[in-house]
Structures are given as C-alpha cells and as structure tokens.
Design an enzyme around this catalytic site. Structure first.
Site, PDB file in Angstrom:
ATOM      1  N   CYS A  97      47.157   5.463 -72.340  1.00 53.99           N
ATOM      2  CA  CYS A  97      45.932   5.763 -73.089  1.00 53.99           C
ATOM      3  C   CYS A  97      44.668   5.455 -72.308  1.00 53.99           C
ATOM      4  CB  CYS A  97      45.929   5.051 -74.428  1.00 53.99           C
ATOM      5  SG  CYS A  97      45.925   3.266 -74.261  1.00 53.99           S
TER       6      CYS A  97
ATOM      7  N   HIS B  67      28.775   3.785 -64.522  1.00 56.88           N
ATOM      8  CA  HIS B  67      28.706   3.713 -65.984  1.00 56.88           C
ATOM      9  C   HIS B  67      28.361   5.085 -66.575  1.00 56.88           C
ATOM     10  CE1 HIS B  67      26.616   3.000 -69.856  1.00 56.88           C
ATOM     11  NE2 HIS B  67      27.583   2.112 -70.026  1.00 56.88           N
TER      12      HIS B  67
ATOM     13  N   TYR C 130      54.355  10.100 -73.316  1.00 61.11           N
ATOM     14  CA  TYR C 130      53.154  10.920 -73.511  1.00 61.11           C
ATOM     15  C   TYR C 130      51.955  10.332 -72.771  1.00 61.11           C
ATOM     16  CZ  TYR C 130      51.628   7.425 -76.956  1.00 61.11           C
ATOM     17  OH  TYR C 130      51.247   6.266 -77.570  1.00 61.11           O
TER      18      TYR C 130
ATOM     19  N   SER D 160      52.052   1.153 -75.132  1.00 62.75           N
ATOM     20  CA  SER D 160      51.013   2.083 -74.709  1.00 62.75           C
ATOM     21  C   SER D 160      50.270   1.417 -73.559  1.00 62.75           C
ATOM     22  CB  SER D 160      50.071   2.383 -75.867  1.00 62.75           C
ATOM     23  OG  SER D 160      48.985   3.133 -75.390  1.00 62.75           O
TER      24      SER D 160
ATOM     25  N   LYS E 188      41.386  34.972 -41.276  1.00 66.61           N
ATOM     26  CA  LYS E 188      40.933  36.328 -40.981  1.00 66.61           C
ATOM     27  C   LYS E 188      41.907  37.015 -40.027  1.00 66.61           C
ATOM     28  CE  LYS E 188      36.388  36.570 -40.766  1.00 66.61           C
ATOM     29  NZ  LYS E 188      35.148  36.162 -40.072  1.00 66.61           N
TER      30      LYS E 188
ATOM     31  N   ARG F 244      34.263  37.229 -33.978  1.00 67.98           N
ATOM     32  CA  ARG F 244      34.237  36.657 -35.319  1.00 67.98           C
ATOM     33  C   ARG F 244      35.044  35.363 -35.368  1.00 67.98           C
ATOM     34  NH1 ARG F 244      36.913  41.473 -38.614  1.00 67.98           N
ATOM     35  NH2 ARG F 244      35.776  40.588 -40.374  1.00 67.98           N
TER      36      ARG F 244
ATOM     37  N   GLY G 228      30.492  27.102 -43.070  1.00 70.98           N
ATOM     38  CA  GLY G 228      29.631  26.435 -42.090  1.00 70.98           C
ATOM     39  C   GLY G 228      29.750  26.987 -40.679  1.00 70.98           C
TER      40      GLY G 228
ATOM     41  N   ARG H 102      41.126  38.805 -48.125  1.00 68.73           N
ATOM     42  CA  ARG H 102      41.499  37.413 -48.425  1.00 68.73           C
ATOM     43  C   ARG H 102      41.583  37.274 -49.926  1.00 68.73           C
ATOM     44  NH1 ARG H 102      35.622  35.161 -46.562  1.00 68.73           N
ATOM     45  NH2 ARG H 102      34.537  36.909 -47.477  1.00 68.73           N
TER      46      ARG H 102
ATOM     47  N   MET I 219      30.267  29.721 -37.309  1.00 70.88           N
ATOM     48  CA  MET I 219      29.367  30.639 -36.626  1.00 70.88           C
ATOM     49  C   MET I 219      29.321  32.011 -37.290  1.00 70.88           C
ATOM     50  SD  MET I 219      29.640  32.148 -32.838  1.00 70.88           S
ATOM     51  CE  MET I 219      30.253  33.717 -33.408  1.00 70.88           C
TER      52      MET I 219
HETATM   53  P1  ADP Z   1      32.299  36.492 -42.384  1.00 70.08           P
HETATM   54  O1  ADP Z   1      33.347  35.526 -42.055  1.00 70.08           O
HETATM   55  O2  ADP Z   1      30.948  35.876 -42.522  1.00 70.08           O
HETATM   56  O3  ADP Z   1      32.667  37.393 -43.513  1.00 70.08           O
HETATM   57  P2  ADP Z   1      32.985  38.624 -40.601  1.00 70.08           P
HETATM   58  O4  ADP Z   1      33.580  38.253 -39.303  1.00 70.08           O
HETATM   59  O5  ADP Z   1      33.903  39.106 -41.643  1.00 70.08           O
HETATM   60  O6  ADP Z   1      32.111  37.409 -41.105  1.00 70.08           O
HETATM   61  O7  ADP Z   1      31.883  39.715 -40.318  1.00 70.08           O
HETATM   62  C1  ADP Z   1      30.920  40.069 -41.254  1.00 70.08           C
HETATM   63  C2  ADP Z   1      30.783  41.547 -41.366  1.00 70.08           C
HETATM   64  O8  ADP Z   1      30.511  42.102 -40.114  1.00 70.08           O
HETATM   65  C3  ADP Z   1      32.042  42.277 -41.813  1.00 70.08           C
HETATM   66  O9  ADP Z   1      32.186  42.266 -43.186  1.00 70.08           O
HETATM   67  C4  ADP Z   1      31.798  43.650 -41.297  1.00 70.08           C
HETATM   68  O10 ADP Z   1      30.987  44.360 -42.195  1.00 70.08           O
HETATM   69  C5  ADP Z   1      31.042  43.406 -40.029  1.00 70.08           C
HETATM   70  N1  ADP Z   1      31.976  43.512 -38.918  1.00 70.08           N
HETATM   71  C6  ADP Z   1      32.705  42.564 -38.320  1.00 70.08           C
HETATM   72  N2  ADP Z   1      33.469  43.068 -37.336  1.00 70.08           N
HETATM   73  C7  ADP Z   1      33.194  44.387 -37.317  1.00 70.08           C
HETATM   74  C8  ADP Z   1      33.663  45.478 -36.533  1.00 70.08           C
HETATM   75  N3  ADP Z   1      34.568  45.302 -35.581  1.00 70.08           N
HETATM   76  N4  ADP Z   1      33.167  46.685 -36.797  1.00 70.08           N
HETATM   77  C9  ADP Z   1      32.251  46.858 -37.775  1.00 70.08           C
HETATM   78  N5  ADP Z   1      31.774  45.906 -38.523  1.00 70.08           N
HETATM   79  C10 ADP Z   1      32.238  44.668 -38.308  1.00 70.08           C
HETATM   80 MG    MG Z   2      33.897  38.670 -43.626  1.00 77.07          MG
END
Ligand code: ADP
Ligand code: MG
Ligand code: MG
Length: 885
Positions: free
Chosen positions: A838, A463, A858, A771, A27, A97, A106, A341, A108
C-alpha cells in the site's frame, strides 16, 4: 583479421538489414531493410558505429583502412547511379547523414548536395539542363557545409541571403535567379574565409572526409551529450554515418519532398497522414519557410506517385508491424524513400494503434500491451496542453522555463506565491497555480485548492512532488532558472517577469512552464483504452486495489478498475471543520472517561464515512487502517485555534496550551503513533472498530455486500497485535449481538517496521493478511526520513549508491528482501496469507515487476495509478512467461 567497416545498399540489395541497428544505426539499418524489400531507396553506404568508436579510440583519426573502404563503396555508388563523384560532366552528389542506434535529435544536421564545387556545378547545370537548380544546390551546400562542418553561425548566411532578396525586392528564395545565386555563392565563400581563415574546400573528396568527421565529432557535442544524459543512452554507443546518393525534390513542379505517417500520429486513426512541399529539398518542410500541403493534395497533383506511396505504406506497416514515419522525395515524378522509422505518437494514438493492430491481426494482444508504456497511460488519464497551442506559444517566445515533470497533466491559472493567497483566490472562484521555492506540510491547504504546483527547487520526490501526485495535481518541481521574489510577489527568468495574478500554464508531463493561457484537451477514456485494460486483466496475476479515503476516490478507483480498497486511512476523516473540535476534545482529554465521551460524538461521523465507502465498494473488500499519526498533528496551532478550542472545551487557554505541550514529542514519527495509540488509549480503536462494524452491518441490511478488513498500523511485536485483536473481536461480538446480525471481516496488519518483517511468523498468528507499508518500511530500513531525503538522494544517485530513489522504486536488495522474507515466514503459519502493497511503490511499474515476481496478492496505488498498475502487472506476467523478467 579485418572488420567490415562499411555496408553498401543499392539496386535492390543491401549488405545490412533492420536487425543490425546497433551497428548501422536506426537510419542505416532501415535504409538497408527497405532496399531489400524492393522499395525505391537511392543507393548509398553506411559507415558503422563501431568505426565511430575506433575513431575516438584513435585520437579522432580515421581507423586504418577506412578511407580505402569509403572509396571502394563510392565506386559502387558510381556504378549504381551511372554518375561520377567529382566529375565535371555528370557529377554524383551525396548526402552525409548521421544515424545513431537510437533516435537522437542532438546530433549533426544532414548535409545535402555534397560533391559540388565551382566545376561540378557547371556539370550539374548541363546534365540537368537547369542552371538555376544547380546553383541553388551549390548555394545550399555551401551554407550547410559552412554551418555544420565549419561551425559558422547559420544566421550569418541568412543575413546575406536576406540582404540579397531585399536588394532585389524578392519575397521567396525561389525568386532568386541563377545570377543572384552565383553572387550569393561568392559572398558565402568570402564569409567562410573571413570567419575561419580557411577556404571553402573545393575538392569533393576533402569535403566528404570533413563531413564524415563532423558526424563522428557531433556524437560528443554538448547537445548530444546532454540528450544522452537525460535519456539514459550509453555514451559508447557511437553513431553511424550514411552516405546516400542525392535525389532532387527541387527540380520543378513535378518534384517535391515530404514526410508521412502510416497512421495519424495524433489520434491513431488508420489514415495516411502527412505533408509535402513541391519543388523543395530536404529540410525545407521542417524549416517552415513555405507552408507544406497536406498529403491528400498529392493525390490530385501526382496521382501515380500517391498510389505508389499508398503501396509503400502498406508494405512498410505489414513488414514492421508498427506505425511508420517516412521521409520521401519525388524527383521528376519518381518516388524515393529516404527514411523510415517507428513514428512518434501521442499516448492516445499509441493505445489506438496498438489495439487496432491487434485486431487487424498484425500483432497479438500481448504485443499490444508490451507496446504501451506506463507513462503513456499516465498521460492519457490527465488533461493535456494542446500540442498545437504549445508549439504556437513557443514560437511566440512564451516558454518561460522548464522544470522536472513531477506530476502529469495540464494546469492553467493565476500565479500565487502563498498557500493563503491560493485559498483566498480560489474562494473567489479563480483558478490558481501555487508557486513556491518548495512546499511543506504548511502549504497543504493551498496545494489542495490549486490547479497546479510549481517549485523552483526540489526533486521528483520532494514534498511538493509526492503530495501533488497523491492529490492527482499537476506539479513541476526544480525549475531552477526561476527566481522567486516573495517580497515583491513576482518571479523571473532573465528579463521575463511574471507577477502575482498573471496567468501561466503548466505541462506536468514535460515540465514546461508557459506564460499566459494555453488551450487544454481533456483526458479521454477511449474505447481502445478500455479494451486494452481488459486485455491487461486477462494476463495479469497481481490484483490491483486502490488507496482511497473518501467515497469520491473510491468511486474513481473503481471506475479505473480497482478490485477493492487496499488502504483506507481514517485520519483524514478527522480533519473536517465540524469534527476537529471534537477530535481536539478527545486528544486533550485527561481521563479515559472524558476521552470516551468525545469519541462517542465522533462515532456517528466515522460510521457515516464508512457506510458511504462500503456502498461505493459494494461487492469488493475494503481495508481500513485504524488511526495512525501522532496525535499532536490534530492539535490547535494558531492563537485563534487555541482560543476556539478553549472556548469549546470551557477551559482557560493556558490549560489548553499546557495540555497540548505535554503531547509534544522529540521524534513524533517514532513516538506515540500507530498501534501504540491503540495500546495506550484502547478506547480510540474501540470506537473505530465499532464504527466500521456497525457501518458494515447497517449497509448489509441495505443489500450491500461488504468485506471489511480492519488493519492495525505500525505493529512491531506480536503481543501488540494479540491485545488489539482481542479488543476488536470483543467489539465485534458486541456489535453483532446488538444488531442480531453478523458480517465476515478480517483483521490484518501493516508490515512497516523491520521488526514486524523479521518476526512475521509470530505476527501471522494474529493477522489474516499483511499489508506492506513500503513508505515507512523503506524509511525505517534505511533510517532515512522521506521528508528529508530530497537533500541527498540526488547525490546518492550521482555517486552510484542509489540506482533509483528508494522511495520511488522498491529497494529490492534490502526492503524487497524484508518483504519476501516476511511473506515466507507468514506463509509458514498461514499458508495462504494475503499480502498487499500500500505504499507509493504499489503504483511504480518497476516495483510492480518485483511484487509480481515474489507473488504478492495485490498492489494498491492512488486512483490515477490504478490503470498503470494494471498495465504493469500484465507486462510483468507476459515478460515472465517469455523468460524476460
Ligand atoms: P534527420 O535525421 O534530421 O531526419 P536526414 O538524414 O533524414 O536527417 O535528412 C533530412 C532530410 O534531408 C531527409 O528527410 C531528406 O528530405 C533530405 N535528404 C537526405 N538525404 C537525401 C538524399 N540522398 N537525397 C535527397 N534528399 C535527402
Ligand atoms: Mg530524417
Ligand atoms: Mg535534422
């Protein structure tokens, strides 16, 4: 020496870039890259993955100097936005984020609106002239912070929220007034106090510190650890933390938030695809509270923003040269990008996008090939459960259990708990799913008629798994949560019960088991798939044949692009209802005379079998293996079968039993089987050779081009081969004289006993080709019976003795060395000796890389794996060229 711990991005310039993924996370690296591309990204900064590592080394404390760095970057952020963090008048709010180098669900959840407290919320209300908006943002922030950072169950906040809506008679969150929200905020704070004994932190700096720590901590939460384990992601990679200035999609109807793909991720179509929600923030789209609008609607509602998005789409695709998945927010008519991404896509879309992009000149053919994984090809060739129907079923709580995805595809049918029941229902035209603790050779007839197989035990090489893959059947194994009760004919997971006759659906590509019927979508040979395959053929050096015992399989293999049959087993031809009595007569014969008589009756059958296969394989080589398994496999087993056999042979049943008994062996797999049969009972191989060669001559006269190859199994000693070769050549002479016509054919051998590999130079004198029967060769080199390996392979993997199951991926150091050595020895005697694979390994991509490397001629997998082998062989050639193999 101090290391750089924080990277800033904003106002068109970033300190990082896309190549710094390991340090900044996916990200963070892409936010930096987009900033540098001049795209509208809100400013922010990224704390590196290295800091995460230091945090753990430092007993979960911030490394020295980090906080000062954070404060410095916060200042820059204030300059870039013209707002001030913790300010009462015009407060800067941020999102916090997580972002690991590889995408990891998984981790946060994102925290939005950080920086709000009882004072700054007033400032926000004034600055935006929108009190409701400000308190809604604060309400959301406390909820997210309370949940994600302070660990309070999300549901407890929702309860309070729902109660409020009910009290006021509201339907939507958006109905809540500023006053309602203020009241909610008080209740939320009380909840936090009650649950944690701590106050909700009013100091924005404290909030930020706690949030950053929570991201680092989430690297080692259970979900994340499990996810890494399943996907083989190293634990020491660490996650980055992104702190980004907030932009608001919830400021009215000229605002919104959305997700878009630069191409359709389901079909791969080159169209802009996505959805958005008006007047909404962040996760609202994903959470499914309100139904989002398709992106096309944005074109009507905010045409300028839509045009800008289209430009962004173009820039991103040209830049990344791949389909992108973007997250955006519109604040009062202004577009912001929050993430990009490479987008996840179906197998079908993956192929279409790769091929289209190559044609558009964005990438070249080699790159297109590299982008497709063997797994995706596998998926494409099998019908799939519809993803939409699956999602719906999950929402309805119909996901029953999850096991290991042993053989891909979709299967829907009625549950049966025994092979006999499976056959019974199948004969009535029902589709069935065979459910067992595990399967054994006794269940084959049931597996054969079933749509799919589900076992509660066993691994990927059990199996059930091996047989199902061979049959091209859907199979899920090791679904350990399922308790099967054979007696009461039911199975259960917790309080969910499925009885015999109930319908279930299996997704063999994911291991998911659903209660009830789920709609399927058919496998499709799209034009793009076919084109990609021809590109593979341009690059690969390995030939690809197919293992096929029937004209149907041969046909399938040919359609999938096989260049011949690499292994045609003849024993299956003996199991036919009409033939088995004669086969038994042959086996139970007491003299060579009697045996010949029975064999003569079998000859026409075999001949027809071969003719049918030759016709299908017109113009291509067909490698036929003479009889291999221990004879007692064909013997009668049940009382009824003994009776029938006795009647057929005109013998007392006791006599039949006595003869059958005399054929029993202590270790049949190491007993009288393979070429030993041909040495002890030459008349058997004689008949088979005659059937092959007569069939060849006869179809030649029909105008079919044949290239028969006659293969002798289980050769360990060159003298065995010499004797059998002489035998076959004698038969050939007779046949050609009889017909007055000759066909070219070759005689070769399986190399599946280590002794054959070690003495390959001697053996090559009598063999035009080798083979490698890698199943048996692995079995005998390791001294591990494949049928019993399931019990300990996993332990061996856990303890690091096996990196991979040697029956799935070739053991390069041992078995691989034997193969390489045999090839080299063989080439000394016969410089261009043909070599093939084979065993199951012939369809395993990693093994194929190795076979390419040692220049095998092959590989020959089962029909459905032929395209996978073509792809893997092409990848091997390309990677080698790039010095990456
Ligand atoms: P994930 O990894 O679960 O996609 P993100 O970090 O991308 O989580 O955040 C999820 C959503 O939160 C983003 O798609 C966006 O809509 C919103 N978001 C995150 N940061 C901001 C920000 N600075 N301003 C506005 N919306 C945000
Ligand atoms: Mg996102
Ligand atoms: Mg998330």
């Amino acid at each position: 020496m101090s290391i750089k711990m924080v990277y800033f991005f904003g106002n068109g310039r970033a300190e990082g870039n896309a190549s710094m993924r390991n340090l900044l996370g996916g990200k963070g690296a892409n936010l930096a890259e987009m900033t540098n591309l001049g795209l509208p990204v809100p400013p922010g900064f990224t704390i590196t993955t290295q800091v995460c590592k230091m945090y753990y080394e430092n007993n979960k404390k911030f490394p020295q100097g980090l906080w000062e760095e954070v404060l410095k970057n916060l200042k820059k952020l204030e300059e870039a936005t013209g707002k001030k963090f913790a300010d009462r008048k015009n407060p800067l709010l941020v999102s916090v984020r997580s972002g690991a180098p590889v995408s990891m669900p998984g981790m946060m959840d994102t925290i939005l609106n950080l920086g709000l407290n009882d004072e700054t919320v007033k400032g926000l209300a004034e600055a935006t002239n929108n009190e409701r908006f400000a308190y809604d943002a604060y309400r959301r922030f406390i909820q997210m912070f309370g949940n994600v950072v302070m660990g309070i169950d999300h549901g407890k906040f929702e309860e309070i929220l729902e109660a409020k809506k009910k009290e006021k008679g509201y339907k939507y969150d958006t109905d809540l007034t500023a006053e309602d929200l203020k009241d909610l905020i008080c209740k939320y704070k009380d909840l936090i106090k009650k649950e944690t004994g701590r106050e909700f932190p009013q100091d924005p700096y404290k909030q930020l510190e706690m949030a950053i720590k929570a991201v680092f901590d989430s690297w080692n939460n259970e979900r994340a650890i499990k996810y890494r384990e399943i996907h083989g992601i190293p634990d020491d990679m660490g996650t980055a933390v992104n702190v980004v200035a907030m932009v608001f999609g919830n400021m009215g109807d000229d605002s919104g938030t959305g997700v878009a793909f630069t191409r359709d991720p389901n079909t791969g179509e080159n169209v802009f695809y996505g959805e958005y929600l008006k007047n909404a923030q962040g996760e609202d789209v994903v959470a499914g509270i309100r139904t989002p609008e398709p992106i096309s609607k944005l074109k009507e509602e905010m045409p300028q923003v839509y045009d800008e998005l289209l430009k962004v789409r173009d820039i991103l695709e040209k830049h990344y040269k791949d389909m992108q998945d973007i997250e955006f927010t519109i604040e009062k008519g202004k577009l912001y990008l929050l993430q990009t991404r490479s987008g996840k896509r179906t197998a079908k879309a993956a192929v279409k996008i790769a091929v289209d992009m190559a044609k558009e000149g964005l990438i070249n053919k080699k790159e297109a090939i590299k982008r497709i994984s063997p797994k995706e090809i596998d998926q494409l060739l099998h019908p799939q459960l519809s993803p939409i129907a699956k999602k719906k079923a999950k929402n309805e709580g119909r996901l029953f259990a999850k096991g290991l995805p042993a053989s891909p595809g979709a299967a829907v049918g009625k549950v049966v708990f025994s092979a006999d029941e499976a056959v019974k229902l199948a004969e009535q035209g029902e589709k069935v799913i065979l459910v067992r603790h595990e399967t054994s050779p006794e269940d084959i007839h049931g597996m054969h008629v079933a749509q799919g197989i589900l076992t509660s035990r066993g691994g990927m090489t059990s199996h059930a798994a091996v047989v199902a893959r061979g049959m091209g059947k859907v199979c899920i194994v090791g679904a350990e949560d399922i308790e099967i009760d054979y007696k009461n004919k039911c199975m259960k997971v917790g309080d969910k019960i499925v009885k015999e006759g109930d319908v279930i659906s299996l997704d063999g590509s994911t291991g998911e088991i659903f209660v009830g019927e789920i709609e399927c979508i058919d496998a499709e040979f799209t034009p793009e798939f076919k084109e990609l395959m021809t590109w593979c053929d341009e690059f690969r050096k390995l030939q690809v044949r197919v293992n096929a015992d029937t004209p149907e399989d041969a046909q399938k293999g040919r359609e999938f692009g096989a260049e011949g049959i690499g292994l045609c087993r003849t024993e299956h031809m003996f199991f036919d209802e009409e033939r088995i009595p004669v086969v038994r007569e042959m086996i139970l014969a007491q003299t060579s005379e009697e045996r010949r008589k029975a064999l003569e009756k079998l000859l026409p059958f075999q001949k027809e079998d071969f003719k049918a296969i030759f016709r299908v394989m017109d113009g291509l080589p067909v490698n036929i293996r003479l009889l291999d398994p221990p004879l007692h496999e064909f013997l009668p087993k049940t009382e009824k079968e003994f009776e029938d056999t006795a009647k057929y042979l005109g013998l007392p049943i006791e006599e039949v039993k006595r003869r059958a008994e005399s054929l029993q062996e202590a270790n049949p797999m190491l007993g009288l089987r393979g070429c030993r049969l041909g040495i002890v009972y030459p008349e058997i191989y004689e008949m088979q050779a005659r059937a092959i060669l007569e069939a060849a001559v006869e179809v030649t006269k029909e105008g079919v081009q044949v290239f028969p190859e006659i293969m002798l199994p289980l050769i360990a000693n060159d003298k065995e081969l010499k004797i059998l070769r002489d035998l076959i050549e004698k038969v050939a002479q007779e046949v050609f004289e009889k017909y007055g016509h000759k066909v070219n054919f070759q005689i070769g051998t399986m190399v599946e006993v280590p002794r054959a590999a070690v003495t390959a130079d001697k053996i090559a004198k009598y063999a035009e080709y080798f083979s490698f029967g890698t199943n048996d060769l692995t079995q005998m080199t390791y001294g591990i019976s494949r049928d019993d390996a399931g019990k300990f392979v996993n332990v061996y993997k856990e303890k690091g003795i096996f990196e991979e199951d040697p029956f799935v991926t070739i053991d390069v150091d041992g078995v691989g060395k034997l193969i390489e050595m045999a090839k080299t020895l063989g080439e000394k005697v016969r410089p261009n000796i043909k070599t093939g694979i084979c065993g199951e390994h012939g369809g395993d991509p990693k093994s194929i890389f190795f076979f390419h490397k040692i220049k095998i001629t092959y590989v020959s997998p089962s029909p459905y794996r032929v395209p996978i082998a073509r792809l893997a062989a092409a990848k091997a050639a390309i990677l080698e060229e790039e010095g990456l193999l």
